[in-house]
Write a protein that holds these residues in place. Structure first.
Motif, PDB file in Angstrom:
ATOM      1  N   LEU A  26       0.818  -1.205   0.000  1.00 44.53           N
ATOM      2  CA  LEU A  26       0.000   0.000   0.000  1.00 44.53           C
ATOM      3  C   LEU A  26       0.857   1.262   0.000  1.00 44.53           C
ATOM      4  CD1 LEU A  26      -2.866  -1.060   2.422  1.00 44.53           C
ATOM      5  CD2 LEU A  26      -2.962  -0.825  -0.065  1.00 44.53           C
ATOM      6  N   PHE A  27       1.992   1.238   0.673  1.00 42.63           N
ATOM      7  CA  PHE A  27       2.879   2.393   0.698  1.00 42.63           C
ATOM      8  C   PHE A  27       3.418   2.699  -0.694  1.00 42.63           C
ATOM      9  CE2 PHE A  27       7.110   4.296   1.159  1.00 42.63           C
ATOM     10  CZ  PHE A  27       6.774   5.441   1.881  1.00 42.63           C
ATOM     11  N   ASN A  28       3.705   1.669  -1.470  1.00 44.88           N
ATOM     12  CA  ASN A  28       4.275   1.838  -2.804  1.00 44.88           C
ATOM     13  C   ASN A  28       3.226   1.920  -3.911  1.00 44.88           C
ATOM     14  OD1 ASN A  28       7.047   1.834  -2.066  1.00 44.88           O
ATOM     15  ND2 ASN A  28       6.876  -0.351  -1.687  1.00 44.88           N
ATOM     16  N   LEU A  29       1.946   1.844  -3.580  1.00 42.48           N
ATOM     17  CA  LEU A  29       0.870   1.896  -4.554  1.00 42.48           C
ATOM     18  C   LEU A  29       0.769   3.292  -5.148  1.00 42.48           C
ATOM     19  CD1 LEU A  29      -1.412   0.144  -5.723  1.00 42.48           C
ATOM     20  CD2 LEU A  29      -2.887   1.058  -3.936  1.00 42.48           C
ATOM     21  N   LYS A  30       0.752   3.387  -6.461  1.00 42.03           N
ATOM     22  CA  LYS A  30       0.672   4.674  -7.146  1.00 42.03           C
ATOM     23  C   LYS A  30      -0.758   4.930  -7.601  1.00 42.03           C
ATOM     24  CE  LYS A  30       5.365   4.577  -8.521  1.00 42.03           C
ATOM     25  NZ  LYS A  30       6.414   5.026  -9.289  1.00 42.03           N
ATOM     26  N   ALA A  31      -1.093   6.205  -7.721  1.00 47.31           N
ATOM     27  CA  ALA A  31      -2.417   6.580  -8.206  1.00 47.31           C
ATOM     28  C   ALA A  31      -2.560   6.180  -9.671  1.00 47.31           C
ATOM     29  CB  ALA A  31      -2.625   8.070  -8.043  1.00 47.31           C
ATOM     30  N   ASN A 134      -7.541  13.494  -8.249  1.00 41.48           N
ATOM     31  CA  ASN A 134      -6.597  12.851  -9.158  1.00 41.48           C
ATOM     32  C   ASN A 134      -7.003  13.098 -10.618  1.00 41.48           C
ATOM     33  OD1 ASN A 134      -4.372  11.297  -9.895  1.00 41.48           O
ATOM     34  ND2 ASN A 134      -5.521   9.388  -9.854  1.00 41.48           N
ATOM     35  N   CYS A 135      -7.299  14.346 -10.941  1.00 41.92           N
ATOM     36  CA  CYS A 135      -7.813  14.693 -12.270  1.00 41.92           C
ATOM     37  C   CYS A 135      -6.700  14.950 -13.275  1.00 41.92           C
ATOM     38  CB  CYS A 135      -8.679  15.944 -12.167  1.00 41.92           C
ATOM     39  SG  CYS A 135     -10.169  15.701 -11.186  1.00 41.92           S
ATOM     40  N   VAL A 136      -7.088  14.801 -14.517  1.00 40.48           N
ATOM     41  CA  VAL A 136      -6.239  15.173 -15.636  1.00 40.48           C
ATOM     42  C   VAL A 136      -7.116  15.953 -16.610  1.00 40.48           C
ATOM     43  CG1 VAL A 136      -6.630  13.000 -16.873  1.00 40.48           C
ATOM     44  CG2 VAL A 136      -4.606  14.327 -17.351  1.00 40.48           C
ATOM     45  N   ILE A 137      -6.569  17.049 -17.134  1.00 42.90           N
ATOM     46  CA  ILE A 137      -7.304  17.866 -18.087  1.00 42.90           C
ATOM     47  C   ILE A 137      -6.988  17.326 -19.477  1.00 42.90           C
ATOM     48  CG2 ILE A 137      -7.636  20.181 -19.009  1.00 42.90           C
ATOM     49  CD1 ILE A 137      -6.940  21.225 -16.187  1.00 42.90           C
ATOM     50  N   LEU A 138      -8.019  16.844 -20.165  1.00 40.85           N
ATOM     51  CA  LEU A 138      -7.829  16.163 -21.437  1.00 40.85           C
ATOM     52  C   LEU A 138      -7.805  17.092 -22.639  1.00 40.85           C
ATOM     53  CD1 LEU A 138     -10.234  13.190 -20.769  1.00 40.85           C
ATOM     54  CD2 LEU A 138      -7.764  13.193 -20.598  1.00 40.85           C
TER      55      LEU A 138
END
Length: 140
Positions: A26-31, A134-138
């Motif tokens: 869980l510590f190394n889990l990336k979004a 955790n958004c990204v602008i497309l």
């Protein structure tokens, strides 16, 4: 040592090792990279807010925890927590908007009020505003 004591110590040791392994994982889990994730829902900012204002429980059951792609016009861009940007999308309401938290980096880009954008992120709920993380602008 008694056989029951050895067995109990073995079980406790296995539980400890499993817990430590889960913690490291869980510590190394990336979004998730939202630019590559297929959205569960594609909707306008106005329609998303209307869904939450109309029936918050039903909208929460439908959208919270899901990947949502929202299209709308930027009303404000402000600094957020942990070097992120909060991009607020207009909804036609004076009091509520859709707020998208965009992590710092290429996903954030340069954006200004008045631009029409499509944002993909994970819906995290409704508190006067609909919140996407955790958004990204497309597109712009």
């Amino acid at each position: 040592m008694k056989p029951h004591t050895k067995t109990a110590l073995l079980i406790v040791g296995l539980i400890f090792v499993a817990g430590a392994a889960a913690g490291v994982y869980l510590f190394n889990l990336k979004a998730k990279d939202m630019s590559k994730v297929k959205p569960d829902y594609v909707i306008t900012a106005t329609d998303l807010l209307t869904a939450f204002e109309g029936d918050e429980a039903a909208a929460a059951a439908k959208y919270v925890g899901k990947t949502v792609e929202v299209t709308g016009e930027i009303s404000t861009v402000t600094p957020g927590e942990n070097s992120s940007l909060n991009v607020a999308l207009k909804t036609g309401s004076d009091f509520s908007s859709v707020i998208c938290s965009v992590p710092e980096g290429p996903a954030a880009g340069k954006h200004e009020a008045g631009q029409q954008v499509t944002v993909r992120g994970e819906c995290s709920g409704y508190l006067m505003d609909v919140l996407l993380k955790n958004c990204v602008i497309l597109s712009q």
